[in-house]
Design a protein around this motif. Structure first.
Motif, PDB file in Angstrom:
ATOM      1  N   ALA A 290       0.821  -1.215   0.000  1.00 17.55           N
ATOM      2  CA  ALA A 290       0.000   0.000   0.000  1.00 17.55           C
ATOM      3  C   ALA A 290       0.855   1.267   0.000  1.00 17.55           C
ATOM      4  CB  ALA A 290      -0.935   0.009   1.206  1.00 17.55           C
TER       5      ALA A 290
ATOM      6  N   LEU B 266       3.901   2.919  -4.001  1.00 20.89           N
ATOM      7  CA  LEU B 266       3.745   3.653  -5.256  1.00 20.89           C
ATOM      8  C   LEU B 266       5.078   4.300  -5.649  1.00 20.89           C
ATOM      9  CD1 LEU B 266       1.571   4.559  -7.359  1.00 20.89           C
ATOM     10  CD2 LEU B 266       1.413   6.693  -6.086  1.00 20.89           C
TER      11      LEU B 266
ATOM     12  N   ILE C 206       3.822 -11.860 -13.092  1.00 23.91           N
ATOM     13  CA  ILE C 206       2.852 -10.771 -13.271  1.00 23.91           C
ATOM     14  C   ILE C 206       3.525  -9.418 -13.355  1.00 23.91           C
ATOM     15  CG2 ILE C 206       0.820 -11.895 -12.307  1.00 23.91           C
ATOM     16  CD1 ILE C 206       1.515 -10.447  -9.645  1.00 23.91           C
ATOM     17  N   LEU C 207       4.614  -9.235 -12.630  1.00 19.01           N
ATOM     18  CA  LEU C 207       5.314  -7.950 -12.657  1.00 19.01           C
ATOM     19  C   LEU C 207       6.809  -8.243 -12.710  1.00 19.01           C
ATOM     20  CD1 LEU C 207       3.318  -6.101  -9.821  1.00 19.01           C
ATOM     21  CD2 LEU C 207       2.952  -5.898 -12.284  1.00 19.01           C
TER      22      LEU C 207
ATOM     23  N   ARG D 231       3.108   1.396 -10.494  1.00 17.63           N
ATOM     24  CA  ARG D 231       2.040   2.342 -10.813  1.00 17.63           C
ATOM     25  C   ARG D 231       0.790   1.955 -10.015  1.00 17.63           C
ATOM     26  NH1 ARG D 231       1.993   0.249 -16.763  1.00 17.63           N
ATOM     27  NH2 ARG D 231       2.028  -1.619 -15.461  1.00 17.63           N
ATOM     28  N   PRO D 232      -0.219   2.831  -9.969  1.00 13.58           N
ATOM     29  CA  PRO D 232      -1.423   2.495  -9.196  1.00 13.58           C
ATOM     30  C   PRO D 232      -2.008   1.135  -9.579  1.00 13.58           C
ATOM     31  CG  PRO D 232      -1.501   4.799  -9.843  1.00 13.58           C
ATOM     32  CD  PRO D 232      -0.286   4.205 -10.516  1.00 13.58           C
ATOM     33  N   GLN D 233      -2.078   0.825 -10.871  1.00 13.02           N
ATOM     34  CA  GLN D 233      -2.692  -0.453 -11.270  1.00 13.02           C
ATOM     35  C   GLN D 233      -1.872  -1.641 -10.799  1.00 13.02           C
ATOM     36  OE1 GLN D 233      -1.651   2.022 -13.336  1.00 13.02           O
ATOM     37  NE2 GLN D 233      -1.185   1.252 -15.382  1.00 13.02           N
ATOM     38  N   ASP D 234      -0.548  -1.473 -10.681  1.00 12.63           N
ATOM     39  CA  ASP D 234       0.289  -2.577 -10.206  1.00 12.63           C
ATOM     40  C   ASP D 234       0.001  -2.869  -8.734  1.00 12.63           C
ATOM     41  OD1 ASP D 234       1.555  -2.607 -12.735  1.00 12.63           O
ATOM     42  OD2 ASP D 234       2.892  -1.002 -12.088  1.00 12.63           O
TER      43      ASP D 234
ATOM     44  N   GLY E 187      -2.836  -2.363  -7.259  1.00 10.26           N
ATOM     45  CA  GLY E 187      -4.131  -3.034  -7.244  1.00 10.26           C
ATOM     46  C   GLY E 187      -3.994  -4.506  -7.590  1.00 10.26           C
ATOM     47  N   ALA E 188      -3.164  -4.801  -8.588  1.00  7.36           N
ATOM     48  CA  ALA E 188      -2.992  -6.190  -9.016  1.00  7.36           C
ATOM     49  C   ALA E 188      -2.346  -7.016  -7.906  1.00  7.36           C
ATOM     50  CB  ALA E 188      -2.147  -6.232 -10.286  1.00  7.36           C
TER      51      ALA E 188
ATOM     52  N   MET F 228      -2.536  -6.409  -4.667  1.00  4.04           N
ATOM     53  CA  MET F 228      -3.536  -6.567  -3.619  1.00  4.04           C
ATOM     54  C   MET F 228      -4.556  -7.630  -3.998  1.00  4.04           C
ATOM     55  SD  MET F 228      -2.481  -4.815  -1.253  1.00  4.04           S
ATOM     56  CE  MET F 228      -2.176  -3.262  -0.391  1.00  4.04           C
ATOM     57  N   ALA F 229      -4.938  -7.656  -5.281  1.00  2.00           N
ATOM     58  CA  ALA F 229      -5.923  -8.640  -5.742  1.00  2.00           C
ATOM     59  C   ALA F 229      -5.451 -10.052  -5.446  1.00  2.00           C
ATOM     60  CB  ALA F 229      -6.166  -8.467  -7.242  1.00  2.00           C
ATOM     61  N   LEU F 230      -4.137 -10.235  -5.432  1.00  2.00           N
ATOM     62  CA  LEU F 230      -3.568 -11.562  -5.192  1.00  2.00           C
ATOM     63  C   LEU F 230      -3.150 -11.751  -3.743  1.00  2.00           C
ATOM     64  CD1 LEU F 230      -1.568 -11.669  -8.515  1.00  2.00           C
ATOM     65  CD2 LEU F 230      -3.390 -13.261  -7.869  1.00  2.00           C
TER      66      LEU F 230
ATOM     67  N   THR G  62       0.653  -8.366   0.123  1.00  2.00           N
ATOM     68  CA  THR G  62       0.552  -7.106   0.866  1.00  2.00           C
ATOM     69  C   THR G  62       1.917  -6.532   1.257  1.00  2.00           C
ATOM     70  OG1 THR G  62       0.312  -8.343   2.913  1.00  2.00           O
ATOM     71  CG2 THR G  62      -1.718  -7.686   1.790  1.00  2.00           C
TER      72      THR G  62
ATOM     73  N   PRO H 279      -7.145  -7.023   1.419  1.00  2.00           N
ATOM     74  CA  PRO H 279      -6.075  -7.760   0.721  1.00  2.00           C
ATOM     75  C   PRO H 279      -5.381  -8.785   1.594  1.00  2.00           C
ATOM     76  CG  PRO H 279      -5.921  -5.435   0.225  1.00  2.00           C
ATOM     77  CD  PRO H 279      -6.975  -5.568   1.288  1.00  2.00           C
TER      78      PRO H 279
ATOM     79  N   ARG I 183     -10.570  -9.777  -3.400  1.00  2.00           N
ATOM     80  CA  ARG I 183      -9.911  -8.783  -2.554  1.00  2.00           C
ATOM     81  C   ARG I 183     -10.143  -7.376  -3.085  1.00  2.00           C
ATOM     82  NH1 ARG I 183      -6.059 -12.865  -2.816  1.00  2.00           N
ATOM     83  NH2 ARG I 183      -5.800 -14.021  -0.865  1.00  2.00           N
TER      84      ARG I 183
ATOM     85  N   ILE J  33      -9.381  -4.109  -4.571  1.00  2.00           N
ATOM     86  CA  ILE J  33      -8.366  -3.557  -5.477  1.00  2.00           C
ATOM     87  C   ILE J  33      -8.494  -2.038  -5.527  1.00  2.00           C
ATOM     88  CG2 ILE J  33      -7.685  -3.403  -7.913  1.00  2.00           C
ATOM     89  CD1 ILE J  33      -8.561  -6.261  -8.320  1.00  2.00           C
TER      90      ILE J  33
ATOM     91  N   TYR K 266      -6.836   0.735  -3.430  1.00  2.00           N
ATOM     92  CA  TYR K 266      -5.391   0.927  -3.594  1.00  2.00           C
ATOM     93  C   TYR K 266      -5.046   1.578  -4.923  1.00  2.00           C
ATOM     94  CZ  TYR K 266      -5.741  -1.699   0.594  1.00  2.00           C
ATOM     95  OH  TYR K 266      -6.094  -2.063   1.865  1.00  2.00           O
ATOM     96  N   THR K 267      -5.713   1.174  -6.002  1.00  2.00           N
ATOM     97  CA  THR K 267      -5.453   1.860  -7.270  1.00  2.00           C
ATOM     98  C   THR K 267      -5.885   3.326  -7.155  1.00  2.00           C
ATOM     99  OG1 THR K 267      -7.597   1.115  -8.108  1.00  2.00           O
ATOM    100  CG2 THR K 267      -5.698  -0.207  -8.697  1.00  2.00           C
TER     101      THR K 267
ATOM    102  N   GLY L 133      -3.431   5.473  -5.188  1.00  2.00           N
ATOM    103  CA  GLY L 133      -2.278   5.842  -6.003  1.00  2.00           C
ATOM    104  C   GLY L 133      -2.598   6.980  -6.956  1.00  2.00           C
TER     105      GLY L 133
ATOM    106  N   MET M  36     -10.724   2.825 -12.487  1.00  2.00           N
ATOM    107  CA  MET M  36      -9.552   3.645 -12.800  1.00  2.00           C
ATOM    108  C   MET M  36      -9.825   4.594 -13.960  1.00  2.00           C
ATOM    109  SD  MET M  36      -6.018   1.551 -12.212  1.00  2.00           S
ATOM    110  CE  MET M  36      -5.052   3.064 -12.207  1.00  2.00           C
TER     111      MET M  36
ATOM    112  N   ILE N 270      -8.014  -6.637 -13.735  1.00  2.00           N
ATOM    113  CA  ILE N 270      -7.027  -5.618 -13.391  1.00  2.00           C
ATOM    114  C   ILE N 270      -5.771  -5.751 -14.247  1.00  2.00           C
ATOM    115  CG2 ILE N 270      -6.235  -7.044 -11.435  1.00  2.00           C
ATOM    116  CD1 ILE N 270      -6.098  -3.217 -11.572  1.00  2.00           C
ATOM    117  N   PHE N 271      -5.448  -6.975 -14.676  1.00  2.00           N
ATOM    118  CA  PHE N 271      -4.210  -7.129 -15.440  1.00  2.00           C
ATOM    119  C   PHE N 271      -4.289  -6.517 -16.837  1.00  2.00           C
ATOM    120  CE2 PHE N 271      -3.155  -9.749 -11.910  1.00  2.00           C
ATOM    121  CZ  PHE N 271      -1.809  -9.499 -11.749  1.00  2.00           C
TER     122      PHE N 271
ATOM    123  N   VAL O 156      -2.472  -3.530 -16.019  1.00  2.00           N
ATOM    124  CA  VAL O 156      -1.060  -3.798 -15.727  1.00  2.00           C
ATOM    125  C   VAL O 156      -0.288  -3.971 -17.039  1.00  2.00           C
ATOM    126  CG1 VAL O 156       0.519  -5.505 -14.747  1.00  2.00           C
ATOM    127  CG2 VAL O 156      -1.497  -4.771 -13.456  1.00  2.00           C
TER     128      VAL O 156
END
Lengths: 409, 409
Positions: free
Chosen positions: A33, A36, A155-156, A163-166, A168-169, A171-173, A176, B198, B208, B210, B213-214, B217, B313, B379-380, B383
């Motif tokens: 969290a 960023l 995934i990354l 970035r913000p979307q990263d 979120g992704a 957190m989705a998984l 933390t 999360p 979870r 998302i 957090y997005t 950011g 977003m 969400i991906f 990403v």
């Protein structure tokens, strides 16, 4: 300008510096969290499928697709309604033939269901019965298990600046906490007997410190931690003392040399005295910013930046910021560029790379780059500009109307 | 897609919201050194000329230009050397005819001097004498008083989001504190019975959070202060309680609605109950993001954002972030855009604005925008993308090869 021909072009000078550094800074663990803009220290594989269960992407009715075969508005299919899927819970039912279940967007499909008919394609019929007005294909309006990402996929990538979307992704998984590169701390020292702190009432002959603040902003913009060591008088012992302390406490040292030749000489001596290998080069084939010094002392990069505010910012963008990316292990990022038509000729000289500040204008649907001419001593040259255009090393200039890439500030 | 024709386009929806807000947030005074990214609450006029005194832009000799008239390498002019200008001090001497003074870059010109001859254009002669090898024009190599900026000129406009060079310019003028817009605090609430924090171990049917957090950011990226109020269950009283508290404590409220229709209804009821005028519109002609709710309660903007992460977003970028700019009084800024060739056709429907995520590729010197197709639940999709392309309201799509503007994320 033959004076430039013996000097390295900026890209090669940077390369020379980076290859003498031991590598990226050690990573640290941070809450996702709060990550960023931080740089991932290692690639991350998905620990799970996402979605983890089949989900409806619409409000409607979960069905067995084959039960809807042939349904049309004029010849609807009738299905029994077997309750409603509650959000966030596992469906209690298993779908029987010729039955449908009310489901909401994001709800989990019950056992045996393989499609969702949108509510718009249904019509209430008798109690506990609906008309299906349109046949559904298998998988229609259903998010399949792993459709977003499958377990084990990277995934990354390592080196990604988050970035913000990263976030979120992650957190989705349920990720933390992550390992990111430590933020490089950058010691900033200003020199010059004429330089005064901004809060001082200056007299004739004196100017206020600009570079400590412009450089702080630039350093922060790429995730660095600027630390200002103030203004050091134009004398070898004072500068050496402050520089030694600064380099002990920080990961990077940047001395913005006073503008006189004597301070530049002192800066070079000090940078050379801090540790091996010392000064790597003095002078780069770039305008503005030629009198730049690059050094490495005990594995830490040290910069002698020009005193002129425009030169100092140009060199910081070209050499200091990429070094901070490198220390964070950040993937090479193209600077944000915009294509624009140049509004007038820009002269240059072969053998040096010119960085010309420009202002972006929009006129008749065209994007224009208007050169902002001004001496590199003048900070307002930068205030009036939105970015810069690079005239390559072997070019004699750029022509009016030419399409150029503007690197945005 | 006739469903879109009764809805306002995003730009008009935003306008409808902003015209119901009382204006910008009250300003606050901050140290200039800590003002990077803050928005100026008022234009700033220069309190002084910069430079405040005539300065040399070169290392060389301060001269009276007329004394150098006619000097060439083959027929040099001889001048007596009258000392050296110390950096940071007022020259003690007044330059006599046929005299020169050693001066450093940035040094103050002595009385009667009106030009500087670069050291490269001089040559030592007898003791206390130099040869001038090139005539100097009046003002040559001299930064005139006010050449950077003159006293009373507006140097920075109200609404400017401060960049590193702006901080430097303020410091150069001794402006160490400035009035900037207060940072808008943004309350973020997630809803939906299926949504879990999360750190939770989720079971089937659960996902979870998302969006908290997005959105955090994104809010931070434009100077806002995100404040997360957690996940509220899918019931009117709970959501109303949390929303009331959140809107009391913050400047802006954004509820990311769960994806089911019932939560969207509850969200609308709650947003309408918070204060006058309440909900302004429900639904915007945009894809993704149609089920967006815009409200104003007692002068504060409140958003019902879609639950799908991609939609949330997109809508935050299109509607929430411009609102945060507005509350800060920030000058309208074009988002950073890059021109690129579209790699394939993109279908759309007239009557709605489509926002298509794309990935930027560089191939054979061309910049390409490759659409990243994916449902807005995934969400991906974001990403994997670098920005988005807008298909205008009245277009049926974009064609492969077309040059498009990519708004970078």
């Amino acid at each position: 300008m033959t004076e430039f021909f013996t000097l390295l072009p900026p890209a090669e000078a940077l390369q020379r510096l980076l290859e003498r550094l031991p590598g990226t800074l050690p990573p640290e663990s941070v809450p996702t969290a709060a990550a960023l803009g931080r740089v991932l220290a290692a690639g991350i594989d998905s620990p799970a499928d996402l979605p983890a269960f089949p989900r409806s992407s619409m409000d409607g009715y979960a069905v067995r697709a084959r039960d809807t075969f042939g349904a049309t508005p004029s010849l609807p299919t009738y299905l029994k309604v077997a309750g409603e899927i509650r959000m966030g819970s596992v469906p209690a039912i298993s779908l029987q033939p010729a039955h449908a279940t009310l489901i909401h967007t994001g709800g989990m499909l019950p056992e045996n269901a393989d499609a969702v008919v949108k509510v718009e394609n249904t019509q209430p019929s008798r109690e506990n019965e609906i008309e299906i007005l349109k046949a559904a294909a298998v998988g229609e309006n259903v998010l399949k298990v792993g459709e977003d990402v499958t377990r084990g996929t990277e995934i990354l990538p390592s080196g990604l600046r988050l970035r913000p979307q990263d976030l979120g992704a992650l957190m989705a998984l349920g990720i933390t906490h992550i390992e990111v590169a430590r933020r490089p701390s950058v010691a900033l020292i200003a020199t010059g007997d004429e330089v005064m702190p901004p809060e001082a009432a200056t007299g004739p002959g004196q100017v206020r410190d600009i570079n400590s603040y412009t450089l702080s902003g630039l350093v922060a913009s790429v995730g660095g931690l600027p630390k200002r060591y103030g203004i050091v008088p134009d004398d070898l012992a004072s500068l050496k003392n402050t520089a030694e302390k600064a380099l002990r406490e920080c990961d990077v040292l940047a001395i913005s040399a006073g503008s006189s030749a004597s301070v530049r000489d002192i800066t070079e001596q000090v940078l050379h005295s801090l540790g091996a290998p010392g000064v790597l080069l003095h002078g780069v084939a770039i305008k503005p910013g030629k009198p730049t010094i690059l050094a490495v002392a005990n594995g830490k990069p040290a910069f002698g930046l020009p005193g002129n505010p425009v030169s100092a910012m140009v060199i910081a963008r070209i050499l200091l910021l990429p070094t901070l990316h490198f220390l964070q292990g950040a993937l090479a990022l193209d600077a944000t560029k915009v294509s624009a038509h140049l509004t007038r000729n820009v002269a240059s000289a072969a053998g040096r790379e010119d960085h010309v500040p420009v202002r972006i204008l929009h006129r008749d649907g065209e994007t224009l780059a208007e050169p902002v001419f001004g001496k590199s001593n003048l900070i307002f040259t930068l205030v009036r500009s939105d970015g810069s255009v690079t005239v390559p090393l072997n070019s004699n200039g750029l022509s009016q109307g030419e399409i150029v890439d503007v690197r945005l500030y």
